[in-house]
Design an enzyme around this catalytic site. Structure first.
Site, short mmCIF file in Angstrom:
data_model
loop_
_atom_site.label_atom_id
_atom_site.label_comp_id
_atom_site.label_asym_id
_atom_site.label_seq_id
_atom_site.Cartn_x
_atom_site.Cartn_y
_atom_site.Cartn_z
N ASP A 1 0.85 -1.19 0.00
CA ASP A 1 0.00 0.00 0.00
C ASP A 1 0.89 1.25 0.00
O ASP A 1 1.83 1.34 0.79
CB ASP A 1 -0.91 -0.01 1.24
CG ASP A 1 -1.88 1.15 1.25
OD1 ASP A 1 -3.00 0.99 0.72
OD2 ASP A 1 -1.55 2.22 1.80
N ASN B 1 -3.60 13.01 -4.17
CA ASN B 1 -4.84 13.46 -4.80
C ASN B 1 -5.28 14.83 -4.28
O ASN B 1 -5.73 15.69 -5.04
CB ASN B 1 -5.95 12.44 -4.55
CG ASN B 1 -5.77 11.18 -5.37
OD1 ASN B 1 -5.21 11.21 -6.46
ND2 ASN B 1 -6.25 10.06 -4.86
N HIS C 1 -6.38 14.21 -8.95
CA HIS C 1 -6.52 12.79 -9.21
C HIS C 1 -5.70 12.32 -10.42
O HIS C 1 -5.31 11.15 -10.49
CB HIS C 1 -8.00 12.43 -9.41
CG HIS C 1 -8.78 12.50 -8.13
ND1 HIS C 1 -8.82 11.47 -7.22
CD2 HIS C 1 -9.54 13.49 -7.61
CE1 HIS C 1 -9.57 11.81 -6.19
NE2 HIS C 1 -10.03 13.04 -6.40
N ASP D 1 -3.34 9.11 -10.39
CA ASP D 1 -3.35 8.04 -11.40
C ASP D 1 -1.94 7.80 -11.95
O ASP D 1 -1.55 6.65 -12.20
CB ASP D 1 -4.29 8.40 -12.54
CG ASP D 1 -5.76 8.32 -12.15
OD1 ASP D 1 -6.05 7.77 -11.06
OD2 ASP D 1 -6.61 8.79 -12.93
N GLU E 1 -5.03 2.27 -3.75
CA GLU E 1 -3.58 2.26 -3.83
C GLU E 1 -2.98 0.99 -3.24
O GLU E 1 -1.79 0.93 -2.93
CB GLU E 1 -2.99 3.48 -3.11
CG GLU E 1 -3.20 3.51 -1.61
CD GLU E 1 -4.52 4.14 -1.17
OE1 GLU E 1 -4.58 4.60 -0.02
OE2 GLU E 1 -5.47 4.17 -1.97
#
Length: 235
Positions: free
Chosen positions: A53, A61, A66, A70, A96
């Site tokens: 993670d 973000n 965002h 990405d 994530e």
């Protein structure tokens, strides 16, 4: 129904569910086919479930948008694909969070993969465009399979993933940028039970592995307290 994650191109949970049972059965058969001495000598009959993670991903973000998030996830996916073997499987588990299934491998070497992934992420310059580079870290939890001897009941793969997830959570509460894992102990077999991870470690059903020089601070729901640091191998 698609078996791939549209953002990263990695496999998704549906893909894992469609084939994991055959991988588990093969791991058990390989164990059963060997004598005890051969199993100890070969020691590469295991599957290792590695849950990874990205640390503080929400901040990417929130601060950069965002699109930047990405871009980070795509680059993380590429890192994972580069670091694993052709036989291994990489799954975008959600958000994530990513799951690597290393097969076949040795539970005694699981920490080597975890450390390699942790170090590679920490060293990477995440390019989110516009000349902006981010430095990120990750937390990792892992668990190996099988737990019982051939002929004994084995836990479900979902239970093994849950163990890896609990270890990931422990890595988060222990300061992040580290790995925590469990491998079979000598007092087995492992039987999933609610809130039983620390008890299984105390009883010798599971053995703990922790990033070198680090200590585990268990989540408060699991009783809190610090576990002794490992030297980077099962202890």
């Amino acid at each position: 129904m698609s078996l791939c994650d549209p953002l990263t191109g990695l496999h998704n949970r549906r893909y894992l569910a469609s084939r994991i049972d055959s991988d588990l059965a093969q791991a058990v058969r390989q164990r059963h086919a060997r004598g005890r001495a051969q199993r100890q000598a070969a020691a590469h009959d295991d599957l290792v479930f590695v849950m990874l993670d990205m640390d503080h991903f929400k901040a990417v973000n929130d601060v950069h948008g965002h699109g930047a998030g990405d871009a980070v996830l795509k680059q993380l996916a590429a890192i994972l694909q580069e670091e694993v073997r052709d036989a291994d499987v990489v799954v975008r588990w959600g958000g994530e969070e990513f799951l690597v299934i290393a097969r076949p491998t040795s539970c005694a070497e699981a920490h080597l993969l975890a450390e390699r992934l942790r170090a590679r992420v920490a060293a990477h310059a995440f390019d989110i465009g516009g000349g902006t580079i981010l430095r990120k870290t990750c937390s990792i939890g892992f668990a190996s399979y099988p737990f019982a001897q051939p002929g004994q009941p084995q836990p479900r793969w979902e239970d093994v993933v849950e163990l890896a997830d609990q270890c990931l959570y422990a890595a988060k509460t222990s300061g992040r940028d580290m790995w925590v894992g469990v491998v079979p102990g000598t007092a087995g077999p492992f039987v999933p039970r609610q809130g039983g991870l620390q008890r299984d470690l105390r009883d010798g059903v599971l053995r703990l592995a922790v990033s070198s020089g680090r200590k585990v601070v268990w989540p408060e729901a699991d009783g809190g307290g610090a576990a002794s640091a490992s030297t980077g191998s099962s202890a």
